[in-house]
Design a protein around this motif. Sequence first.
Motif, PDB file in Angstrom:
ATOM      1  N   SER A  16       0.822  -1.196   0.000  1.00  0.00           N
ATOM      2  CA  SER A  16       0.000   0.000   0.000  1.00  0.00           C
ATOM      3  C   SER A  16       0.864   1.257   0.000  1.00  0.00           C
ATOM      4  O   SER A  16       1.861   1.341   0.694  1.00  0.00           O
ATOM      5  CB  SER A  16      -0.904   0.007   1.231  1.00  0.00           C
ATOM      6  OG  SER A  16      -1.611   1.207   1.312  1.00  0.00           O
ATOM      7  N   LEU A  17       0.477   2.229  -0.795  1.00  0.00           N
ATOM      8  CA  LEU A  17       1.169   3.507  -0.821  1.00  0.00           C
ATOM      9  C   LEU A  17       0.387   4.566  -0.047  1.00  0.00           C
ATOM     10  O   LEU A  17       0.679   5.745  -0.146  1.00  0.00           O
ATOM     11  CB  LEU A  17       1.384   3.959  -2.267  1.00  0.00           C
ATOM     12  CG  LEU A  17       2.297   3.072  -3.105  1.00  0.00           C
ATOM     13  CD1 LEU A  17       2.363   3.570  -4.539  1.00  0.00           C
ATOM     14  CD2 LEU A  17       3.687   3.008  -2.507  1.00  0.00           C
ATOM     15  N   VAL A  18      -0.614   4.132   0.712  1.00  0.00           N
ATOM     16  CA  VAL A  18      -1.418   5.051   1.506  1.00  0.00           C
ATOM     17  C   VAL A  18      -0.627   5.426   2.752  1.00  0.00           C
ATOM     18  O   VAL A  18      -0.098   4.579   3.456  1.00  0.00           O
ATOM     19  CB  VAL A  18      -2.770   4.403   1.893  1.00  0.00           C
ATOM     20  CG1 VAL A  18      -3.575   5.328   2.777  1.00  0.00           C
ATOM     21  CG2 VAL A  18      -3.546   4.025   0.653  1.00  0.00           C
ATOM     22  N   ARG A  19      -0.539   6.706   3.021  1.00  0.00           N
ATOM     23  CA  ARG A  19       0.188   7.188   4.194  1.00  0.00           C
ATOM     24  C   ARG A  19      -0.583   6.851   5.472  1.00  0.00           C
ATOM     25  O   ARG A  19      -1.818   6.915   5.498  1.00  0.00           O
ATOM     26  CB  ARG A  19       0.381   8.696   4.109  1.00  0.00           C
ATOM     27  CG  ARG A  19       1.145   9.147   2.907  1.00  0.00           C
ATOM     28  CD  ARG A  19       2.577   8.875   3.111  1.00  0.00           C
ATOM     29  NE  ARG A  19       3.366   9.477   2.047  1.00  0.00           N
ATOM     30  CZ  ARG A  19       4.646   9.387   1.974  1.00  0.00           C
ATOM     31  NH1 ARG A  19       5.310   8.735   2.892  1.00  0.00           N
ATOM     32  NH2 ARG A  19       5.305   9.928   0.983  1.00  0.00           N
ATOM     33  N   PRO A  20       0.151   6.512   6.548  1.00  0.00           N
ATOM     34  CA  PRO A  20      -0.530   6.143   7.801  1.00  0.00           C
ATOM     35  C   PRO A  20      -1.465   7.224   8.337  1.00  0.00           C
ATOM     36  O   PRO A  20      -2.524   6.906   8.877  1.00  0.00           O
ATOM     37  CB  PRO A  20       0.630   5.891   8.763  1.00  0.00           C
ATOM     38  CG  PRO A  20       1.752   5.469   7.887  1.00  0.00           C
ATOM     39  CD  PRO A  20       1.574   6.271   6.619  1.00  0.00           C
ATOM     40  N   TYR A  21      -1.113   8.506   8.193  1.00  0.00           N
ATOM     41  CA  TYR A  21      -2.002   9.542   8.721  1.00  0.00           C
ATOM     42  C   TYR A  21      -3.307   9.617   7.941  1.00  0.00           C
ATOM     43  O   TYR A  21      -4.313  10.103   8.436  1.00  0.00           O
ATOM     44  CB  TYR A  21      -1.306  10.914   8.779  1.00  0.00           C
ATOM     45  CG  TYR A  21      -0.868  11.472   7.453  1.00  0.00           C
ATOM     46  CD1 TYR A  21      -1.748  12.153   6.629  1.00  0.00           C
ATOM     47  CD2 TYR A  21       0.448  11.348   7.035  1.00  0.00           C
ATOM     48  CE1 TYR A  21      -1.344  12.665   5.411  1.00  0.00           C
ATOM     49  CE2 TYR A  21       0.869  11.866   5.831  1.00  0.00           C
ATOM     50  CZ  TYR A  21      -0.034  12.524   5.012  1.00  0.00           C
ATOM     51  OH  TYR A  21       0.366  13.036   3.816  1.00  0.00           O
ATOM     52  N   THR A  22      -3.297   9.127   6.709  1.00  0.00           N
ATOM     53  CA  THR A  22      -4.533   9.069   5.929  1.00  0.00           C
ATOM     54  C   THR A  22      -5.441   7.977   6.480  1.00  0.00           C
ATOM     55  O   THR A  22      -6.647   8.150   6.588  1.00  0.00           O
ATOM     56  CB  THR A  22      -4.215   8.794   4.450  1.00  0.00           C
ATOM     57  OG1 THR A  22      -3.303   9.787   3.972  1.00  0.00           O
ATOM     58  CG2 THR A  22      -5.465   8.818   3.600  1.00  0.00           C
ATOM     59  N   ILE A  23      -4.842   6.852   6.835  1.00  0.00           N
ATOM     60  CA  ILE A  23      -5.610   5.726   7.376  1.00  0.00           C
ATOM     61  C   ILE A  23      -6.275   6.117   8.694  1.00  0.00           C
ATOM     62  O   ILE A  23      -7.406   5.730   8.966  1.00  0.00           O
ATOM     63  CB  ILE A  23      -4.683   4.508   7.583  1.00  0.00           C
ATOM     64  CG1 ILE A  23      -4.156   4.007   6.242  1.00  0.00           C
ATOM     65  CG2 ILE A  23      -5.405   3.387   8.317  1.00  0.00           C
ATOM     66  CD1 ILE A  23      -3.056   2.971   6.361  1.00  0.00           C
ATOM     67  N   THR A  24      -5.593   6.910   9.506  1.00  0.00           N
ATOM     68  CA  THR A  24      -6.119   7.277  10.826  1.00  0.00           C
ATOM     69  C   THR A  24      -6.905   8.574  10.811  1.00  0.00           C
ATOM     70  O   THR A  24      -7.303   9.060  11.868  1.00  0.00           O
ATOM     71  CB  THR A  24      -4.978   7.411  11.838  1.00  0.00           C
ATOM     72  OG1 THR A  24      -4.107   8.463  11.413  1.00  0.00           O
ATOM     73  CG2 THR A  24      -4.223   6.115  11.990  1.00  0.00           C
ATOM     74  N   GLY A  25      -7.120   9.162   9.656  1.00  0.00           N
ATOM     75  CA  GLY A  25      -7.861  10.416   9.581  1.00  0.00           C
ATOM     76  C   GLY A  25      -7.088  11.581  10.175  1.00  0.00           C
ATOM     77  O   GLY A  25      -7.674  12.501  10.732  1.00  0.00           O
ATOM     78  N   GLY A  26      -5.762  11.532  10.085  1.00  0.00           N
ATOM     79  CA  GLY A  26      -4.932  12.625  10.582  1.00  0.00           C
ATOM     80  C   GLY A  26      -4.521  12.503  12.028  1.00  0.00           C
ATOM     81  O   GLY A  26      -3.714  13.277  12.518  1.00  0.00           O
TER      82      GLY A  26
END
Length: 132
Positions: A16-26
């Motif tokens: 996954s290239l999704v950033r961790p802060y995106t997964i947690t909603g910031g």
Amino acid sequence: MKHWTEGFDDDDADESLVRPYTITGGRTTPERDDLTLITLVTAISEDSSGRGRGLRRMQPEHRKIFALCKRPLAVAEVASALKLPVSVTKILIGDLIETGQMRARPPLAFAQAGGLPDITILEAVRDGLRKL
């Protein structure tokens, strides 16, 4: 100008290239302070009180945690299975606990009154080590 993903090997394409802060909603820190690396988390059945419908509205990471935790797992094991940092995993597990889809409990040795392991367990370990 090069894109930041240029130069990655094709073997990394499935990650996954999704950033961790995106997964947690910031969010960067978990709201719960009772989730440690060895805290055991367990999913609560989808059938009870319509929790399955709420799970469908969650992110894929939430659904994967729920599927992994059909049996009790430590927070560290969940983070390893997700290949996510422990801090991100704690935030996601906290979301599931808050919505009533999971429960957390400290390991049994620390859950006893006094918070210390039973002396008989320590003596058994000592005796086992001596036999080696």
